[in-house]
Structures are given as structure tokens and as C-alpha cells.
Scaffold this motif. Structure first.
Motif, PDB file in Angstrom:
ATOM      1  N   HIS A  35      10.463  33.878  45.390  1.00  0.00           N
ATOM      2  CA  HIS A  35      11.477  34.736  45.736  1.00  0.00           C
ATOM      3  C   HIS A  35      10.820  36.232  45.415  1.00  0.00           C
ATOM      4  N   CYS A  37       9.071  37.609  47.929  1.00  0.00           N
ATOM      5  CA  CYS A  37       9.055  38.083  49.285  1.00  0.00           C
ATOM      6  C   CYS A  37      10.400  37.434  49.802  1.00  0.00           C
ATOM      7  N   SER A  38      11.236  37.942  50.775  1.00  0.00           N
ATOM      8  CA  SER A  38      12.206  37.487  51.392  1.00  0.00           C
ATOM      9  C   SER A  38      12.066  36.716  52.600  1.00  0.00           C
ATOM     10  N   ASP A  95       7.918  43.121  47.426  1.00  0.00           N
ATOM     11  CA  ASP A  95       9.236  44.079  47.344  1.00  0.00           C
ATOM     12  C   ASP A  95       9.424  44.308  45.782  1.00  0.00           C
ATOM     13  N   ARG A  97      11.962  45.487  44.501  1.00  0.00           N
ATOM     14  CA  ARG A  97      13.208  45.255  44.269  1.00  0.00           C
ATOM     15  C   ARG A  97      13.497  44.131  43.606  1.00  0.00           C
ATOM     16  N   ASN A  98      12.590  43.172  43.835  1.00  0.00           N
ATOM     17  CA  ASN A  98      12.842  41.614  43.583  1.00  0.00           C
ATOM     18  C   ASN A  98      12.381  41.495  41.994  1.00  0.00           C
ATOM     19  N   THR A  99      13.303  40.848  41.224  1.00  0.00           N
ATOM     20  CA  THR A  99      13.093  40.691  39.816  1.00  0.00           C
ATOM     21  C   THR A  99      11.748  40.048  39.473  1.00  0.00           C
TER      22      THR A  99
END
Length: 116
Positions: A35, A37-38, A95, A97-99
Motif C-alpha cells: 500500500h 502506492c494507491s 506517496d 502521506r502513506n504510512t
């Protein structure tokens, strides 16, 4: 690949390609699974950024990235085989913002600070 290309592809090129391929142990799509990358589009952007880092540092792309095609959810999609370094560069350029990505970035900074 055409007959002409096969005829001009020599054993030395095959050998050097094999040497480069042996270090390509990860798939970029693993970042999707983590997860990091979305979407596949986000993954393409992260891979592009990672290749730009390697190019800037004059590191051979052939030894770190290879385009491959794999089956995903019943369709053929583009993926990349990556060296461990290229995998980390791709994840770091995903990203933030991804954990998963944020944790990786913080871990890398902590390691760098502990080395000094």
C-alpha cells in the motif's frame, strides 16, 4: 524480437544481460501490495523518479530496473523487476502521506543520523 535482432544478439550481450538480471530480485508491484502506492499510475511515477535518481548519480539503469509484463486481476500489466536499491528508491519516491512510505523515510533518516 525479430529474426534480425536474434541474429545480431551475441553471447556476450546475453551474458551481461544475465549478470544484470541476477540482481533484480524485487517487483515494483510489491510496493502496491504494501500500500505504498494507491494505483499503477502512482507506481509509474515513483519508478520514474527512482530512475531519475539513478541517472543523476550515473548508475546503470540496466542493473537496477527492467520492464516486465505480468498478469494482475486477469489482465496483463506493466511491472518492473528491481534491484534492492531500486526498490527502496521507488518506495522512497512514493506517496509520503502513506504510512508504509513515511515509516521507510523516517527509518532511512534515523540510520543516516546514527552513522555520523
Amino acid at each position: 524480437m525479430t529474426i534480425e535482432h536474434i541474429a545480431t544478439h551475441n553471447p556476450i550481450e546475453n551474458f551481461t544481460d544475465s549478470l544484470a538480471d541476477r540482481n533484480l530480485t524485487r517487483y515494483a508491484s510489491e510496493i502496491l501490495e504494501q500500500h505504498g502506492c494507491s494505483s499503477l499510475q502512482d507506481l509509474r511515477i515513483a519508478v520514474k523518479r527512482a530512475t531519475e535518481v539513478c541517472s543523476c548519480m550515473h548508475m546503470p539503469l540496466q542493473e537496477n530496473f527492467k520492464v516486465v509484463y505480468r498478469s494482475r486481476n486477469g489482465e496483463v500489466v506493466q511491472d518492473w523487476r528491481l534491484s534492492p536499491m531500486a526498490y527502496l528508491l521507488t518506495a522512497l519516491n512514493s506517496d509520503s502521506r502513506n504510512t508504509f512510505v513515511a515509516q521507510l523515510q523516517v527509518e532511512m533518516v534515523k540510520r543516516m543520523l546514527n552513522q555520523t
